[in-house]
Write an enzyme that holds these catalytic residues in place. Structure first.
Site, PDB file in Angstrom:
ATOM      1  N   ARG A  28       1.818  -0.529  12.378  1.00 18.15           N
ATOM      2  CA  ARG A  28       2.080   0.822  13.127  1.00 18.15           C
ATOM      3  C   ARG A  28       1.422   1.112  14.239  1.00 18.15           C
ATOM      4  O   ARG A  28       2.066   1.832  15.213  1.00 18.15           O
ATOM      5  CB  ARG A  28       2.257   1.768  12.032  1.00 18.15           C
ATOM      6  CG  ARG A  28       3.411   1.473  10.856  1.00 18.15           C
ATOM      7  CD  ARG A  28       3.179   2.359   9.795  1.00 18.15           C
ATOM      8  NE  ARG A  28       2.156   2.535   8.739  1.00 18.15           N
ATOM      9  CZ  ARG A  28       2.182   1.823   7.718  1.00 18.15           C
ATOM     10  NH1 ARG A  28       3.046   0.776   7.541  1.00 18.15           N
ATOM     11  NH2 ARG A  28       1.387   2.038   6.954  1.00 18.15           N
TER      12      ARG A  28
ATOM     13  N   ARG B 164      -0.917  -0.589   8.431  1.00 21.66           N
ATOM     14  CA  ARG B 164      -1.331   0.267   9.155  1.00 21.66           C
ATOM     15  C   ARG B 164      -1.768  -0.282  10.749  1.00 21.66           C
ATOM     16  O   ARG B 164      -1.177   0.221  11.783  1.00 21.66           O
ATOM     17  CB  ARG B 164      -2.820   0.956   8.727  1.00 21.66           C
ATOM     18  CG  ARG B 164      -2.309   2.093   7.512  1.00 21.66           C
ATOM     19  CD  ARG B 164      -3.434   2.337   6.807  1.00 21.66           C
ATOM     20  NE  ARG B 164      -3.735   1.581   5.635  1.00 21.66           N
ATOM     21  CZ  ARG B 164      -3.883   1.829   4.520  1.00 21.66           C
ATOM     22  NH1 ARG B 164      -4.283   2.885   4.070  1.00 21.66           N
ATOM     23  NH2 ARG B 164      -4.038   0.546   3.304  1.00 21.66           N
TER      24      ARG B 164
ATOM     25  N   HIS C 211       1.060 -11.133   8.877  1.00 21.71           N
ATOM     26  CA  HIS C 211       0.158 -10.779   7.989  1.00 21.71           C
ATOM     27  C   HIS C 211      -1.468 -11.436   8.231  1.00 21.71           C
ATOM     28  O   HIS C 211      -1.850 -11.940   6.960  1.00 21.71           O
ATOM     29  CB  HIS C 211       0.769 -10.886   6.658  1.00 21.71           C
ATOM     30  CG  HIS C 211       0.519  -9.954   5.462  1.00 21.71           C
ATOM     31  ND1 HIS C 211       1.152  -8.693   5.631  1.00 21.71           N
ATOM     32  CD2 HIS C 211      -0.615  -9.804   4.579  1.00 21.71           C
ATOM     33  CE1 HIS C 211       0.727  -7.996   4.470  1.00 21.71           C
ATOM     34  NE2 HIS C 211      -0.208  -8.543   3.793  1.00 21.71           N
TER      35      HIS C 211
ATOM     36  N   GLY D 257      -4.666  -4.330   5.131  1.00 17.85           N
ATOM     37  CA  GLY D 257      -4.489  -3.270   6.235  1.00 17.85           C
ATOM     38  C   GLY D 257      -3.402  -3.509   7.340  1.00 17.85           C
ATOM     39  O   GLY D 257      -3.532  -3.253   8.470  1.00 17.85           O
TER      40      GLY D 257
ATOM     41  N   VAL E 220       3.260 -10.934  -1.031  1.00 15.53           N
ATOM     42  CA  VAL E 220       3.696  -9.359  -0.964  1.00 15.53           C
ATOM     43  C   VAL E 220       4.530  -9.004  -2.044  1.00 15.53           C
ATOM     44  O   VAL E 220       5.759  -9.561  -2.039  1.00 15.53           O
ATOM     45  CB  VAL E 220       4.009  -8.908   0.512  1.00 15.53           C
ATOM     46  CG1 VAL E 220       4.330  -7.510   0.485  1.00 15.53           C
ATOM     47  CG2 VAL E 220       2.728  -9.366   1.330  1.00 15.53           C
TER      48      VAL E 220
ATOM     49  N   TYR F  39      11.948   2.045   5.075  1.00 12.51           N
ATOM     50  CA  TYR F  39      11.221   1.244   5.932  1.00 12.51           C
ATOM     51  C   TYR F  39      10.876  -0.117   5.542  1.00 12.51           C
ATOM     52  O   TYR F  39      11.085  -0.931   6.047  1.00 12.51           O
ATOM     53  CB  TYR F  39       9.902   2.105   6.255  1.00 12.51           C
ATOM     54  CG  TYR F  39       8.596   1.334   6.681  1.00 12.51           C
ATOM     55  CD1 TYR F  39       8.752   0.983   7.951  1.00 12.51           C
ATOM     56  CD2 TYR F  39       7.590   1.118   5.876  1.00 12.51           C
ATOM     57  CE1 TYR F  39       7.610   0.632   8.702  1.00 12.51           C
ATOM     58  CE2 TYR F  39       6.514   0.822   6.554  1.00 12.51           C
ATOM     59  CZ  TYR F  39       6.499   0.356   8.069  1.00 12.51           C
ATOM     60  OH  TYR F  39       5.434  -0.268   8.547  1.00 12.51           O
TER      61      TYR F  39
END
Length: 250
Positions: free
Chosen positions: A183, A180, A172, A177, A124, A208
């Site tokens: 969250r 999302r 991960h 996705g 990432v 964030y």
């Protein structure tokens, strides 16, 4: 007064007008379905505006000139949001629930990988954090499920929800996705405990992401937990405004 003291004051005031039911419950659920879907997608680069998100979710229409993927992400997130609310009375968050949520969100984008652990390693951008290898994911997710069951009552509900997000996004487990989904499950934990949603506007994306990196690179969870607490407090204030509940923090 700390942010958690403010949250608890607001939580008490809102609880006094519960239960939300009937038309009022539907109004609140629909209101935040649009806001959470738009903000969560926008953080990840979705180009739809909040008005366009409303058109997609309520009318099922595509938006001219926008990528079809943006439409699929919006419809899928709305379906995952609806599923989230079916678990509101369960006070459980299982591996199977998480897979279902991801499958609903991702099935129209990449059906083969929807609700399925990733089969390749990921890197990432913006972090040197080393994510688990594909063969480690099932074990890590089962460990997370056990943590939810055993540790939930040891934290303030808002702190628990924030930590759940951090732990999940640091595993991960999906090829795409993960943000999302993290969250969604964070907000599932919040509504299961009677708290309001944490909605992160795209303008706060740098802060964030920075607080997530502080956890992944330095093991510091407090900045992210404080950040999420502020977002819950903002939603509480909005709910109180919409329902004409006096805000007294004196």
């Amino acid at each position: 007064m700390t942010i958690y003291e403010k949250i608890d004051r607001c939580h008490k005031a809102i609880s006094e007008v519960r239960p939300f039911e009937g038309h009022m419950l539907k109004q609140l659920k629909d209101y935040y379905r649009i806001g959470l879907t738009w903000s969560s997608n926008a953080i990840e680069g979705n180009t739809l505006t909040i008005s366009e998100t409303k058109v997609v979710l309520e009318d099922g229409l595509t938006i001219g000139g926008r990528p079809l993927r943006d439409f699929y992400e919006t419809v899928g997130h709305g379906q995952a949001y609806d599923f989230m609310f079916t678990l509101i009375g369960e006070r459980r968050i299982t591996v199977e629930d998480i897979k279902t949520m991801h499958r609903l969100f991702y099935k129209s984008i990449d059906e083969a990988n929807a609700g399925t652990w990733r089969k390749e390693s990921v890197i990432v951008s913006g972090t040197g954090y080393v994510f688990p290898r594909p063969q480690e994911i099932e074990g890590q997710m089962r460990k997370l499920e056990k943590w939810v069951k055993s540790e939930r009552n040891n934290y303030h509900p808002v702190t628990f929800a924030a930590l759940l997000h951090l732990k999940f996004v640091s595993i991960h487990p999906f090829i795409d996705g993960n943000g999302r989904t993290s969250r969604l499950i964070m907000n599932l934990a919040l509504i299961q405990d009677g708290y309001q949603l944490a909605i992160i506007p795209p303008v706060l994306r740098p802060e964030y992401n920075d607080t997530i990196r502080q956890y992944q690179n330095k093991g510091k969870s407090e900045p992210f937990c404080e950040f999420i607490a502020e977002r819950v407090y903002e939603t509480q204030k909005e709910i109180m405004r919409l329902l004409h509940i006096p805000l007294d923090l004196a």
